[in-house]
Scaffold this active site. Structure first.
Site, mmCIF file in Angstrom:
data_model
loop_
_atom_site.group_PDB
_atom_site.id
_atom_site.type_symbol
_atom_site.label_atom_id
_atom_site.label_comp_id
_atom_site.label_asym_id
_atom_site.label_seq_id
_atom_site.Cartn_x
_atom_site.Cartn_y
_atom_site.Cartn_z
ATOM 1 N N ASP A 36 2.985 0.866 -6.448
ATOM 2 C CA ASP A 36 3.780 0.140 -7.439
ATOM 3 C C ASP A 36 3.631 -1.371 -7.314
ATOM 4 O OD1 ASP A 36 5.038 1.908 -9.105
ATOM 5 O OD2 ASP A 36 6.674 2.299 -7.713
HETATM 6 C C1 GLC Z 1 7.695 3.900 -3.117
HETATM 7 C C2 GLC Z 1 7.833 4.532 -4.461
HETATM 8 C C3 GLC Z 1 6.601 5.305 -4.844
HETATM 9 C C4 GLC Z 1 5.387 4.445 -4.676
HETATM 10 C C5 GLC Z 1 5.324 3.854 -3.274
HETATM 11 C C6 GLC Z 1 4.191 2.881 -3.102
HETATM 12 O O1 GLC Z 1 7.702 4.874 -2.117
HETATM 13 O O2 GLC Z 1 8.948 5.390 -4.519
HETATM 14 O O3 GLC Z 1 6.688 5.745 -6.175
HETATM 15 O O4 GLC Z 1 4.262 5.233 -4.933
HETATM 16 O O5 GLC Z 1 6.512 3.162 -3.005
HETATM 17 O O6 GLC Z 1 4.358 1.704 -3.831
HETATM 18 C C1 GLC Z 2 9.319 -2.102 -4.741
HETATM 19 C C2 GLC Z 2 8.938 -1.490 -3.421
HETATM 20 C C3 GLC Z 2 7.986 -0.358 -3.573
HETATM 21 C C4 GLC Z 2 8.547 0.577 -4.585
HETATM 22 C C5 GLC Z 2 8.937 -0.131 -5.869
HETATM 23 C C6 GLC Z 2 9.609 0.848 -6.787
HETATM 24 O O1 GLC Z 2 8.217 -2.661 -5.355
HETATM 25 O O2 GLC Z 2 8.329 -2.436 -2.595
HETATM 26 O O3 GLC Z 2 7.799 0.285 -2.343
HETATM 27 O O4 GLC Z 2 7.577 1.520 -4.887
HETATM 28 O O5 GLC Z 2 9.816 -1.155 -5.600
HETATM 29 O O6 GLC Z 2 10.068 0.299 -7.964
#
Ligand code: GLC
Ligand code: GLC
Length: 813
Positions: A483
């Site tokens: 993300d």
């Molecule tokens: C968090 C989110 C997941 C995402 C991951 C890496 O665990 O819940 O959806 O893939 O971060 O950014």
């Molecule tokens: C933030 C976190 C990431 C997660 C995301 C979800 O970017 O760092 O881990 O996946 O929020 O919205």
């Protein structure tokens, strides 16, 4: 250093000091009513939705960190103490907190008085039970004053913490006998209230926080407790609480037990009141009548134990490694169930206010619980599919209460659609239930447009197939699995959301990770097409998959490893030509799992590069070298200090992808080595470094670039749970559900002699013996079912049809 130990017989983690490095928590509840409870009694509970229907107040990120909970104050002469140590923090003579499956038990003592507090949520009621037993272990009589305390949340937890101009004036309660009814907003649009009751006559009560505590006091020194007398205060506005005053006269050796019920009650709208502004107490009376005696409470606890025993009988392994057994048989599966119940909503790191159900998160979580609760997994898949858009793209999140997509975050995360194929395929492999593909599913919750689930999967596949960039790789959109890799965002102002700022359509940034997914899940989709007799479509899908493999081998290969992505200017990310972030973990795991480069050595090279460049003693970091400055063209990932979160932290979720990838190449020793590093049960001895609970995975461990290398954060609600369970149960221990039947193909350390395993699969119990006298890492030399040899590694479902159990022997070599 350890702060407790595993009790494998009782399936409990036993915490032996209240002063753990972080709150070590547990979850109560399995259907609609849930609670979080820490090893000092902190936490809160809610009905269905942690944001909208929260019963008790909790102060996140407070000082101390964990404040607010179910607090029982024991006043024994001049000494006041709590069974969970907090909040008074009187040094206890003994303390123990046992976190079990859906319950927690605190046993502590002070000055010859023992308290045992058992907290749980019954399988089929909407309440927490707090059973508190006091025993006089001294040789003199004791006169104990007991005060209960919880603080009510005014239901909407967000509003509760911000809208004070209104909610300081809305609080209302009723008190009848030993029951406190919290009825804020019941006079208007709510038809639900909370009850807090005890099964004995009370000396007094309080429902005004300031009366109970004293305006300038904290929870550690309430006026009422110090004075030993309730004030019988009735809340009007401000902060309603629930507190009972009870007395126990205990001769030496004698005990007394109190049963407290904290519950959620609802009335039909036309039956809300029994008199003007007096709430209808019928549902409360019915609920409380069920928990008046110790026998009733015990029966509910027994039912809870039976519920978990049954669930966990589905997959049970016996290896020579007791740590592995406890992880696989109990704690990893337990954590998978908690992610099913909570998604990413309520933990000690997720405030319960924010994210609802993530689309990709929910699809991946399902991989970890589908074998436990296939019927509920089926419903979940249909709920998820109902939020998909007609063009095959998806909302990134949806709300559990309304089951509708979240418009504020929208869509454009281009890995999302393919995860729907992954979870549906896993469901059918587990159950053999192809009928799910015929289930009509809506688009964007519009049921007038419903089409069979199979058509949703088709659109998922086609969405990716038709959204390709300049190299022929899938467009990344707002982000893919990571993300924080926001290649089209270009945010310059603080406060802009990396996830939603900037265009989601049009830009050309591409993802090699999604290309790997397209190959892996494209092949699964082709299998589903084939099983449905769709020959032309099968050929077409496999053609597109082959084409994508060629693109990855060309534009997605960097010489020693797979490239991560191409940015909006078509510059590579995760390549040796980059200054920072030259190699990323995700495409190595996903592309090898998809089978790319396995034959020509690329896969082996990529995994070797992972070992050389990304490995560390606490696991594989997400990328190297860490980003030391903010790159506007790369986004949030570069916003974190080196070694934290996605910027070269050990992101536990993707470590199992490397485990799975290593097993694809037959590397059992290396696969298990990678598996062990992030596995909490093996980190128990260094809990002072790791800090989070030794019985569950956390999302992230600080990487080698971080000053706090090895420190875990964000435990419990993470896709790590499902993927590590998949890696250990299917890829290492090798029990693989397939469309045709149960596959068995272990990939283990050469030093293992073998193991036994019970697996309930499509109604048949498989008693499996794996014999590895040969010292192999992978390879099935011989497989028999009830003595009959089976060619290959898959036991056809027809072969065991009608049987209840079968004995399977696998000889490796
Ligand atoms: C968090 C989110 C997941 C995402 C991951 C890496 O665990 O819940 O959806 O893939 O971060 O950014
Ligand atoms: C933030 C976190 C990431 C997660 C995301 C979800 O970017 O760092 O881990 O996946 O929020 O919205």
């Amino acid at each position: 250093m350890k702060f407790g130990f595993f009790d494998d017989v009782r399936k409990e983690y036993v915490i032996t000091t209240p002063k753990t490095p972080l709150p070590w928590i547990n979850y109560l509840g399995s259907q609609d009513f849930f609670g979080l409870i820490s090893n000092t009694g902190g936490g809160y509970c809610f009905y269905k939705d942690a944001k909208l229907l929260r019963l008790t107040r909790y102060r996140y990120n407070n000082c101390p960190m964990d404040l607010g909970g179910r607090y029982y104050y024991i006043k024994d002469g001049d000494t006041v103490w709590n069974p969970g140590w907090m909040p008074v923090k009187t040094e206890l003579d003994s303390y123990e907190c046992r976190h079990g499956l859906g319950y927690s038990v605190f046993t502590s003592s002070k000055n010859g008085l023992q308290a045992v507090l058992t907290a749980f949520v019954p399988v089929s009621d909407t309440c927490e039970i707090h059973r508190l037993k006091l025993t006089n272990q001294s040789d003199a009589p004791k006169n104990i004053d007991l005060f209960s305390f919880i603080e009510f949340c005014l239901w909407n937890a967000q509003d509760d913490m911000s809208n004070f101009q209104r909610n300081f004036s809305t609080g209302e309660v009723e008190v009848i006998g030993s029951t406190i009814y919290h009825k804020t907003e019941y006079r208007e649009r709510r038809n639900h209230y909370a009850v807090y009751s005890v099964n004995k006559p009370i000396e007094g009560f309080d429902t005004i926080r300031d009366s109970f505590l004293g305006f300038y006091n904290s929870f550690d020194d309430p006026d009422v407790v110090r004075e030993g007398k309730s004030k019988n205060s009735v809340a009007h506005g401000w902060q309603p609480i629930g507190s009972h005053h009870l007395k126990a006269e205990l001769a030496p050796g004698k005990s007394e037990e109190f049963i407290f019920v904290l519950g959620y009650c609802e009335n039909p709208r036309d039956q809300k009141f029994e008199a003007p502004n007096v709430i209808n107490k019928k549902p409360a009376n019915e609920l409380l009548a069920k928990y008046q005696t110790s026998e009733q409470a015990q029966a509910a606890l027994d039912e809870l134990h039976a519920y978990w025993d049954k669930l966990l009988s589905t997959y049970n392994v016996n290896t020579a490694d007791e740590k592995l057994n406890r992880l696989v048989n109990v704690w990893n599966q337990y954590q998978c169930m908690v992610t099913f119940n909570m998604s990413r909503s309520a933990s000690f790191y997720e405030s319960g206010l924010g994210r609802g159900m993530g689309f990709r998160d929910s699809c991946q979580d399902l991989l970890g619980f589908v074998h436990l609760i296939p019927e509920r997994a089926r419903e979940r898949i249909i709920d998820i599919a109902n939020t998909q858009f007609e063009d095959g793209s998806t909302y990134h999140q949806y709300q559990p209460l309304t089951k509708k997509g979240n418009a504020d975050i929208g869509g454009g995360f281009n890995d999302d659609p393919l995860w729907l194929v992954a979870c549906t395929y896993a469901y059918i492999c587990e159950t053999g239930d192809f009928s799910i593909l015929d289930e009509p599913c809506a688009f964007d919750s519009d049921f007038s447009k419903a089409v069979p689930l199979m058509d949703h999967l088709r659109r998922s596949f086609n969405y990716t197939a038709t959204h390709l960039g300049p190299h022929g790789l899938p467009l990344i959109g707002r982000a893919d699995w990571n993300d924080c890799l926001n290649l089209n965002c270009f945010s310059e102002e603080p406060g802009e959301s990396f996830q939603t700022f900037g265009p989601s359509e049009g830009p050309v940034a591409e993802s090699v990770f999604i290309a790997g997914m397209f190959v892996k899940y494209g092949k699964q989709y082709a299998e589903l097409c084939q099983a449905q007799g769709l020959e032309d479509e099968t050929a077409d899908v496999l053609g597109k998959v082959d084409q994508m493999i060629k693109v990855v081998e060309d534009a997605g290969w960097d010489g020693e490893w797979f490239v991560r992505a191409y940015d909006a200017f078509s510059n590579p990310i995760g390549s040796k030509v980059c200054e920072e972030g030259q190699i990323y973990i995700e495409p190595q795991g996903m592309c090898v799992m998809a089978g790319i480069g396995v034959e020509d050595g690329k896969a082996a090279k990529a995994l070797k590069s992972v070992e050389e460049k990304l490995d560390s003693k606490f696991g594989i970091v997400l990328l190297q070298p860490a980003y030391t400055k903010y790159h506007v063209e790369i986004g949030e990932i570069t916003s974190y200090p080196p070694g934290y979160k996605e910027n070269a932290g050990i992101f536990c979720h993707n470590n199992p992808w490397i485990v799975c990838a290593e097993t694809e190449l037959g590397h059992g020793d290396r696969a298990f080595d990678v598996f062990r590093k992030t596995c909490p049960v093996y980190l128990e001895e260094i809990s002072e470094v790791h800090r989070t609970e030794p019985y569950v995975y956390c999302q992230m461990v600080a990487g080698k670039d971080a000053p706090t290398f090895g420190e875990g954060k964000n435990s419990w609600l993470t896709g790590t749970a499902a993927w590590t369970f998949t890696a250990i149960s299917q890829y290492i221990l090798g029990i693989q559900p397939t469309l045709k039947g149960l596959g068995i193909n272990p990939c283990i350390p050469s030093g293992w002699n073998g193991y036994t395993l019970d697996r309930v699969y499509r109604g048949v119990t498989y008693h499996i013996t794996i014999d590895n006298a040969a010292g192999a890492q992978k390879g099935v030399a011989c497989l028999t079912v009830d003595g009959v040899a089976v060619p290959g590694c898959v036991i056809p479902a027809e072969m065991v049809a009608g049987k209840q159990e079968v004995a399977v022997v696998v000889t490796m070599g």
